[in-house]
Enzyme design. Structure first.
Site, PDB file in Angstrom:
ATOM      1  N   ARG A  51      45.434 -37.437  -1.772  1.00 18.41           N
ATOM      2  CA  ARG A  51      45.528 -38.842  -2.160  1.00 18.41           C
ATOM      3  C   ARG A  51      44.455 -39.734  -1.526  1.00 18.41           C
ATOM      4  O   ARG A  51      43.810 -40.535  -2.212  1.00 18.41           O
ATOM      5  CB  ARG A  51      46.891 -39.446  -1.755  1.00 18.41           C
ATOM      6  CG  ARG A  51      48.002 -39.195  -2.701  1.00 18.41           C
ATOM      7  CD  ARG A  51      49.279 -39.037  -1.928  1.00 18.41           C
ATOM      8  NE  ARG A  51      49.175 -37.823  -1.151  1.00 18.41           N
ATOM      9  CZ  ARG A  51      49.467 -36.607  -1.646  1.00 18.41           C
ATOM     10  NH1 ARG A  51      49.926 -36.494  -2.841  1.00 18.41           N
ATOM     11  NH2 ARG A  51      49.303 -35.528  -0.901  1.00 18.41           N
ATOM     12  N   THR A  52      44.311 -39.615  -0.219  1.00 15.86           N
ATOM     13  CA  THR A  52      43.442 -40.579   0.471  1.00 15.86           C
ATOM     14  C   THR A  52      41.999 -40.430  -0.015  1.00 15.86           C
ATOM     15  O   THR A  52      41.347 -41.419  -0.368  1.00 15.86           O
ATOM     16  CB  THR A  52      43.528 -40.373   1.995  1.00 15.86           C
ATOM     17  OG1 THR A  52      44.904 -40.358   2.362  1.00 15.86           O
ATOM     18  CG2 THR A  52      42.822 -41.493   2.730  1.00 15.86           C
ATOM     19  N   LYS A  80      27.828 -25.460  12.114  1.00 13.69           N
ATOM     20  CA  LYS A  80      26.742 -24.848  12.918  1.00 13.69           C
ATOM     21  C   LYS A  80      26.676 -25.476  14.302  1.00 13.69           C
ATOM     22  O   LYS A  80      25.765 -25.191  15.070  1.00 13.69           O
ATOM     23  CB  LYS A  80      25.394 -25.080  12.221  1.00 13.69           C
ATOM     24  CG  LYS A  80      25.290 -24.565  10.813  1.00 13.69           C
ATOM     25  CD  LYS A  80      23.911 -24.946  10.252  1.00 13.69           C
ATOM     26  CE  LYS A  80      23.919 -24.972   8.745  1.00 13.69           C
ATOM     27  NZ  LYS A  80      22.782 -25.720   8.206  1.00 13.69           N
ATOM     28  N   ARG A 101      38.108 -39.005   7.669  1.00 21.06           N
ATOM     29  CA  ARG A 101      39.348 -38.439   8.228  1.00 21.06           C
ATOM     30  C   ARG A 101      38.943 -37.364   9.218  1.00 21.06           C
ATOM     31  O   ARG A 101      38.093 -36.525   8.918  1.00 21.06           O
ATOM     32  CB  ARG A 101      40.233 -37.845   7.137  1.00 21.06           C
ATOM     33  CG  ARG A 101      41.410 -37.052   7.694  1.00 21.06           C
ATOM     34  CD  ARG A 101      42.408 -36.653   6.652  1.00 21.06           C
ATOM     35  NE  ARG A 101      43.163 -37.798   6.180  1.00 21.06           N
ATOM     36  CZ  ARG A 101      44.197 -37.710   5.338  1.00 21.06           C
ATOM     37  NH1 ARG A 101      44.588 -36.528   4.902  1.00 21.06           N
ATOM     38  NH2 ARG A 101      44.839 -38.780   4.953  1.00 21.06           N
TER      39      ARG A 101
HETATM   40  N1   CP Z   1      49.179 -39.871   2.342  1.00 16.51           N
HETATM   41  C1   CP Z   1      48.107 -39.097   2.585  1.00 16.51           C
HETATM   42  O1   CP Z   1      47.372 -39.311   3.525  1.00 16.51           O
HETATM   43  O2   CP Z   1      47.929 -38.079   1.698  1.00 16.51           O
HETATM   44  P1   CP Z   1      46.712 -37.047   1.745  1.00 16.51           P
HETATM   45  O3   CP Z   1      46.841 -36.267   3.034  1.00 16.51           O
HETATM   46  O4   CP Z   1      46.864 -36.205   0.527  1.00 16.51           O
HETATM   47  O5   CP Z   1      45.450 -37.848   1.741  1.00 16.51           O
END
Ligand code: CP
Length: 316
Positions: A51-52, A80, A101
């Site tokens: 999603r994110t 690497k 992320r």
């Molecule tokens: N809610 C959320 O962070 O979903 P994802 O891990 O799929 O991005």
């Protein structure tokens, strides 16, 4: 235009949160714009995501930007041995915004220290997930008509679930009463309970998860037990199915009650709940598009007035 990063929601004022929700509402009216035409958005995902990543990339595309990035760090030079610092400095040569992320808590803050390109935290370890919180707030506001004085039940993995940590901080302006429902192994970390006490946020802790115990909820926020954060897999096996929401458990629920979940879900919400009127988690994920369009604009200094003026042009 003033650029800024978005790594935590803890420093957002009430006015800023409401401003962002209003901007999200503008994007829900007209998702397709050219406000980011000519810009490049980089999405660097060192941890899995559906999603994110896809909603940020959709948001960028719908705003006219182009997207670069990766979803598998093994296919990059970090495999690497390239440091996060070097990766961020390199990508800063190419992109106007970096959405990242990372599995390390504090990685997004660190990234802001090595670049002038705005960093958007798309989740850092078990720490924070502020863009999820923005869409959670938007979902709560849309379903309840207010953010004020709500009973919010947080259920499941409150130890590792970064979305609940960010939500507590964002709700401090709105006089919530939180109910933390978790087994001992996954209870809310002490630092967030201290945060609640310091900010006058009411909370109670429970183990019980029954139709009666959730009857007063306005928002029932379910979370997945985060297998990937456990060091002891035996412990994960012990707690993974500790709470499972079924349609029968909704018999006493308030009329306005909605079930949220950041997703992905594993077993904690039975499939039968999907057809109940209280289920809102798929719409919640859709709201992520509008909230993330607002975030991408805000970090580049594009204002609500500019978004409204753009919307008015589209409506003409
Ligand atoms: N809610 C959320 O962070 O979903 P994802 O891990 O799929 O991005």
């Amino acid at each position: 235009m003033e650029k800024r990063s978005f790594v935590t929601i803890a420093n957002f004022s009430k006015e800023k949160i409401l401003y962002m929700l209003e901007m999200a509402r503008e994007f829900e009216k007209h998702p397709n714009r050219h406000l980011l035409y000519g810009r490049v958005v980089a999405t660097l995902f060192f941890e899995p995501s559906t999603r994110t990543r896809l909603s940020f990339e959709t948001a960028a595309n719908r705003l006219g930007a182009r997207v670069i990035g990766f979803s598998d760090p093994k296919a990059t030079s970090s495999s690497k041995g390239e440091t996060l610092k070097d990766t961020i400095k390199m990508v800063s040569n190419y992109a106007d915004i970096i959405v990242m992320r990372h599995y390390l808590e504090g990685a997004a803050t660190y990234a802001t220290e090595v670049t002038n390109v705005p960093i958007v935290n798309a989740g850092d370890g078990a720490h924070q997930h502020p863009s999820q919180t923005m869409l959670d707030l938007y979902s709560i506001y849309k379903t309840q008509g207010t953010l004020e004085n709500l009973n919010i039940f947080l259920v499941g993995d409150l130890k590792y679930g970064r979305t609940v940590h960010s939500l507590i901080q964002a709700m401090r302006h709105f006089n919530p009463t939180f109910h933390f429902i978790a087994p001992d192994e996954l209870r809310m970390p002490e630092e967030y309970k201290i945060y609640c006490r310091e900010h006058g946020i009411k909370f109670e802790e429970h183990h019980e998860f029954t139709a009666e115990s959730i009857a007063d909820a306005d928002i029932l926020y379910m979370t997945r037990v985060q297998q990937e954060r456990f060091t002891d897999l035996m412990e994960y096996e012990r707690v993974k199915n500790v709470y499972i929401l079924t349609p029968e458990m909704l018999v006493h629920s308030r009329k306005n009650m909605k079930i949220l979940h950041p997703l992905p879900r594993v077993n904690e919400i039975s499939q039968g709940v999907d057809d109940c009127e209280q289920a809102y988690y798929f719409q919640q994920a859709q709201n992520g598009l509008y909230a993330r369009e607002a975030i991408l604009c805000d970090v580049l200094g594009i204002t609500l007035d500019e978004v409204k003026a753009d919307g008015a042009r589209i409506s003409e």
